[in-house]
Design a protein around this motif. Structure first.
Motif, PDB file in Angstrom:
ATOM      1  N   LYS A  61       0.850  -1.100   0.150  1.00 26.61           N
ATOM      2  CA  LYS A  61      -0.037   0.185   0.049  1.00 26.61           C
ATOM      3  C   LYS A  61       0.673   1.175   0.141  1.00 26.61           C
ATOM      4  CE  LYS A  61      -1.157   2.141   3.529  1.00 26.61           C
ATOM      5  NZ  LYS A  61      -1.683   2.829   4.750  1.00 26.61           N
ATOM      6  N   MET A  62       0.362   2.201  -0.677  1.00 31.91           N
ATOM      7  CA  MET A  62       1.092   3.503  -0.765  1.00 31.91           C
ATOM      8  C   MET A  62       0.403   4.381   0.369  1.00 31.91           C
ATOM      9  SD  MET A  62       3.202   2.716  -2.735  1.00 31.91           S
ATOM     10  CE  MET A  62       4.401   4.254  -2.916  1.00 31.91           C
ATOM     11  N   GLY A  63       1.169   5.261   1.137  1.00 30.15           N
ATOM     12  CA  GLY A  63       0.722   6.194   1.910  1.00 30.15           C
ATOM     13  C   GLY A  63       1.222   7.738   1.811  1.00 30.15           C
ATOM     14  N   LYS A  69      -0.988  15.849   2.548  1.00 23.23           N
ATOM     15  CA  LYS A  69      -0.619  15.043   3.867  1.00 23.23           C
ATOM     16  C   LYS A  69       0.771  15.088   3.521  1.00 23.23           C
ATOM     17  CE  LYS A  69      -3.684  11.278   4.823  1.00 23.23           C
ATOM     18  NZ  LYS A  69      -3.886   9.648   5.174  1.00 23.23           N
ATOM     19  N   GLU A 108      -9.858   4.511  -1.969  1.00 20.26           N
ATOM     20  CA  GLU A 108      -8.635   4.379  -2.791  1.00 20.26           C
ATOM     21  C   GLU A 108      -8.998   3.900  -4.154  1.00 20.26           C
ATOM     22  OE1 GLU A 108      -5.119   3.371  -0.974  1.00 20.26           O
ATOM     23  OE2 GLU A 108      -5.614   4.295   1.025  1.00 20.26           O
ATOM     24  N   ILE A 137      -7.410   2.390   8.138  1.00 16.41           N
ATOM     25  CA  ILE A 137      -5.848   2.736   8.763  1.00 16.41           C
ATOM     26  C   ILE A 137      -6.453   2.787  10.224  1.00 16.41           C
ATOM     27  CG2 ILE A 137      -4.782   3.599   6.555  1.00 16.41           C
ATOM     28  CD1 ILE A 137      -5.549   6.664   7.916  1.00 16.41           C
ATOM     29  N   PHE A 144      -3.154   8.986  17.081  1.00 15.79           N
ATOM     30  CA  PHE A 144      -3.068   9.167  15.724  1.00 15.79           C
ATOM     31  C   PHE A 144      -1.979  10.065  15.261  1.00 15.79           C
ATOM     32  CE2 PHE A 144      -6.206   6.631  13.272  1.00 15.79           C
ATOM     33  CZ  PHE A 144      -5.358   6.502  12.047  1.00 15.79           C
ATOM     34  N   PHE A 146       2.239  11.135  14.856  1.00 17.29           N
ATOM     35  CA  PHE A 146       3.447  10.318  14.706  1.00 17.29           C
ATOM     36  C   PHE A 146       4.387  11.286  13.788  1.00 17.29           C
ATOM     37  CE2 PHE A 146      -0.006   8.441  12.242  1.00 17.29           C
ATOM     38  CZ  PHE A 146       0.086   9.370  11.038  1.00 17.29           C
TER      39      PHE A 146
HETATM   40  O1  0L1 Z   1      -2.594   5.100   3.843  1.00 14.08           O
HETATM   41  C1  0L1 Z   1      -2.354   6.246   4.203  1.00 14.08           C
HETATM   42  O2  0L1 Z   1      -2.337   7.303   3.466  1.00 14.08           O
HETATM   43  C2  0L1 Z   1      -2.043   6.464   5.765  1.00 14.08           C
HETATM   44  C3  0L1 Z   1      -0.275   6.461   5.887  1.00 14.08           C
HETATM   45  C4  0L1 Z   1      -0.004   7.040   7.143  1.00 14.08           C
HETATM   46  C5  0L1 Z   1      -0.611   8.320   7.470  1.00 14.08           C
HETATM   47  C6  0L1 Z   1      -1.959   8.017   8.488  1.00 14.08           C
HETATM   48  O3  0L1 Z   1      -1.970   7.210   9.229  1.00 14.08           O
HETATM   49  O4  0L1 Z   1      -2.854   8.904   8.224  1.00 14.08           O
END
Ligand code: 0L1
Ligand code: MG
Length: 255
Positions: A61-63, A69, A108, A137, A144, A146
């Motif tokens: 998966k890409m994040g 973001k 997605e 997620i 949440f 980080f």
């Molecule tokens: O799938 C995502 O884009 C989440 C990546 C990590 C950042 C988050 O948890 O929002």
């Protein structure tokens, strides 16, 4: 890299315990001085614990694929994580919110690999099919929150995913309208353009970035290309759909 192998294993064990006990922990990786390579090593060890319990790798998966973001995290590159079979929820299936800490859902686009992918393979060569998808997620960190190394170590918050009906890749994917619906109401709307300008770029980035760590997409694997809108909290009882115009919908409901 700055972490010793024992530190890598310890951070992976703490994240695994947080997920299995559904108890959030403070951000541990950045505080331990982990750089990006360390963080991917923790991620590998973390998913390795799941594989040791019998789970199978089924994709990547890409994040952080939206520029918003990336800017929020102060980074210029996307991140990637690993998917296992235990994370897959059938289209229309149920997820138990009690199995997670603070789950969120986001709409997605998913790709199905036609073959084992080599760096340099084109999207057309590598991708057999495209589908709308939902990603659930669930950061294992309190609130949440980080830093970049933390979220990479935490397998980029991967928790569960649902893929809708597969279909041959359409001619254009760059600007398809996307809706996230909860109980029939659109709660977020956007476009596939939010995924790196065109979700096909997420495929290129997945191949390039995962190869840095010796990981390649395999035949039959799924790639989640990234979110087309912000994620929303998943409440018990919610009926959730990701609708991608021209591709259809993926759905799940929350218990
Ligand atoms: O799938 C995502 O884009 C989440 C990546 C990590 C950042 C988050 O948890 O929002
Ligand atoms: Mg996502």
């Amino acid at each position: 890299m700055t972490l010793h192998p024992e530190q890598t294993a310890e951070l992976a064990a703490r994240l695994d315990e947080a997920a299995t006990a559904r108890t959030p922990i403070p951000q541990v990786a950045a505080a331990a001085g982990a750089d990006t390579d360390d963080a991917y090593a923790v991620q590998e060890a973390l998913v390795g614990l799941r594989l040791a319990r019998g789970e199978r790798p089924v994709g990547l998966k890409m994040g952080l694929t939206s520029h918003a973001k990336m800017a929020q995290m102060g980074v210029s590159e996307v991140i990637w994580g690993r998917l296992t079979d235990a994370m897959e929820v059938p289209d229309g299936g149920a997820v138990d919110t009690a199995a997670y800490i603070h789950p969120r859902v986001e709409p997605e686009v998913a790709f199905l690999m036609a073959r084992d992918v080599e760096p340099g393979d084109s999207f057309e060569e590598a991708v057999a099919a495209v589908a709308p998808a939902l990603e659930l997620i669930d950061s294992r960190y309190a609130d949440f929150r980080f830093a970049l190394a933390d979220v990479i170590a935490d397998n980029t918050s991967a928790a569960a995913f649902t893929v809708g009906a597969w279909q041959p890749p359409p001619a254009g994917l760059a600007d398809l309208p996307v809706r996230l619906e909860i109980d029939g109401e659109a709660v977020e709307s956007g476009s596939t353009a939010a995924i790196l300008g065109d979700p096909r770029r997420a495929f290129e980035e997945a191949v390039r970035l995962a190869d840095r760590h010796g990981v390649r997409l395999r035949k039959g694997w799924v790639l989640l290309a990234g979110a087309a809108t912000a994620a929303v909290p998943l409440r018990p009882g919610a009926q959730v759909r990701a609708v991608v115009e021209g591709l259809g919908a993926a759905a799940l409901h929350a218990l």
